[in-house]
Write a protein that holds these residues in place. Structure first.
Motif, PDB file in Angstrom:
ATOM      1  N   SER A   5       0.939  -0.982  -0.048  1.00  0.00           N
ATOM      2  CA  SER A   5       0.250  -0.165  -0.298  1.00  0.00           C
ATOM      3  C   SER A   5       0.577   0.929   0.144  1.00  0.00           C
ATOM      4  O   SER A   5       0.901   2.383  -0.368  1.00  0.00           O
ATOM      5  N   ARG A   6       1.432   1.504   0.923  1.00  0.00           N
ATOM      6  CA  ARG A   6       2.791   2.769   0.340  1.00  0.00           C
ATOM      7  C   ARG A   6       3.186   2.835  -1.094  1.00  0.00           C
ATOM      8  O   ARG A   6       3.419   3.791  -1.038  1.00  0.00           O
ATOM      9  N   HIS A   7       3.668   1.652  -1.262  1.00  0.00           N
ATOM     10  CA  HIS A   7       4.589   1.971  -2.811  1.00  0.00           C
ATOM     11  C   HIS A   7       2.966   2.249  -3.756  1.00  0.00           C
ATOM     12  O   HIS A   7       3.391   3.022  -4.540  1.00  0.00           O
ATOM     13  N   SER A   8       2.245   1.506  -3.781  1.00  0.00           N
ATOM     14  CA  SER A   8       0.877   1.736  -4.756  1.00  0.00           C
ATOM     15  C   SER A   8       0.846   3.514  -4.160  1.00  0.00           C
ATOM     16  O   SER A   8       0.317   4.699  -5.317  1.00  0.00           O
ATOM     17  N   ARG A   9       0.856   4.310  -2.926  1.00  0.00           N
ATOM     18  CA  ARG A   9       0.590   5.694  -2.951  1.00  0.00           C
ATOM     19  C   ARG A   9       1.155   5.921  -3.439  1.00  0.00           C
ATOM     20  O   ARG A   9       1.455   7.487  -3.717  1.00  0.00           O
ATOM     21  N   ARG A  12       0.686   6.573  -6.795  1.00  0.00           N
ATOM     22  CA  ARG A  12      -0.616   7.329  -7.295  1.00  0.00           C
ATOM     23  C   ARG A  12      -0.113   8.847  -7.360  1.00  0.00           C
ATOM     24  O   ARG A  12      -0.705   9.293  -7.853  1.00  0.00           O
ATOM     25  N   ILE A  13       0.780   8.694  -6.057  1.00  0.00           N
ATOM     26  CA  ILE A  13       1.071  10.466  -5.797  1.00  0.00           C
ATOM     27  C   ILE A  13       2.335  10.973  -7.674  1.00  0.00           C
ATOM     28  O   ILE A  13       1.986  11.859  -7.776  1.00  0.00           O
ATOM     29  N   LEU A  14       3.313  10.202  -7.999  1.00  0.00           N
ATOM     30  CA  LEU A  14       4.268   9.901  -9.323  1.00  0.00           C
ATOM     31  C   LEU A  14       2.739  10.370 -10.303  1.00  0.00           C
ATOM     32  O   LEU A  14       3.035  11.026 -10.659  1.00  0.00           O
ATOM     33  N   ILE A  15       1.927   9.906 -10.315  1.00  0.00           N
ATOM     34  CA  ILE A  15       0.933   9.466 -11.357  1.00  0.00           C
ATOM     35  C   ILE A  15       0.231  10.589 -11.460  1.00  0.00           C
ATOM     36  O   ILE A  15      -0.229  11.616 -12.286  1.00  0.00           O
ATOM     37  N   ALA A  16       0.005  11.412 -10.111  1.00  0.00           N
ATOM     38  CA  ALA A  16      -1.477  12.537 -10.099  1.00  0.00           C
ATOM     39  C   ALA A  16       0.443  14.102 -10.620  1.00  0.00           C
ATOM     40  O   ALA A  16       0.059  14.930 -10.937  1.00  0.00           O
ATOM     41  N   ILE A  17       1.420  13.933 -10.056  1.00  0.00           N
ATOM     42  CA  ILE A  17       2.067  14.983 -10.292  1.00  0.00           C
ATOM     43  C   ILE A  17       2.272  14.863 -12.092  1.00  0.00           C
ATOM     44  O   ILE A  17       2.703  16.008 -12.705  1.00  0.00           O
TER      45      ILE A  17
END
Length: 170
Positions: A5-9, A12-17
């Motif tokens: 879950s830490r890697h997926s978070r 997600r942050i990198l994808i959002a950026i």
């Protein structure tokens, strides 16, 4: 499981950026469209008829012209141009309409001509200097070239005669 879950978070942050950067990048490269000059209304332009209309009726129908021919009031010009640019690039003409209304000496319409983008001239300067006619002089020629020319005949120096200077001049 907590590591997943830490890697997926983080993902997600990198994808959002990345998506945010993509949106900002595409909005900065938006095409800018502008219109300059007369708003052409095809119905009004088509209603101007040679042999029927005069200056007053053309002004009432189309309004004041963009400009009038330089030599006499024979021709009226209505100029309309659409330009497009990408972000900070130089604008380029996309569409242009030049409407020329020609009048006879009595002020009656003789002809209505339409021209388009074929009248746009593309001027491309070559190099950093403008070629000129005349002598090519160096810096030293410019500085020292007039030595000895002061007072020479025909150069406006103090060599007698002429209007208003001596006893015979006034």
């Amino acid at each position: 499981m907590p590591q997943f879950s830490r890697h997926s978070r983080r993902g997600r942050i990198l994808i959002a950026i990345g998506l945010g950067a993509l949106l900002v990048g595409t909005s900065a490269c938006t095409r800018i469209r502008t219109h300059q000059g007369y708003q052409v209304d095809k119905l009004l332009v088509d209603s101007v008829q040679p042999g029927i209309d005069n200056r007053a009726s053309v002004e009432g129908t189309l309004g004041r012209p963009s400009f009038v021919s330089q030599f006499g009031e024979k021709d009226w010009y209505y100029v309309s141009r659409d330009m497009r640019a990408l972000a900070f690039s130089s604008p380029k003409p996309v569409d242009q309409t030049i409407l020329r209304v020609r009048f006879d000496p009595a002020g009656n319409v003789v002809a209505v001509d339409r021209m388009g983008l074929e009248k746009v001239a593309n001027i491309s300067p070559m190099g950093a200097t403008t070629p000129t006619l005349g002598r090519h002089r160096s810096l030293f020629d410019e500085i020292f070239g007039n030595i000895g020319a002061v007072g020479a005949a025909g150069m406006g120096g103090g060599s007698g005669g002429g209007a208003g200077g001596g006893p015979n001049g006034s």
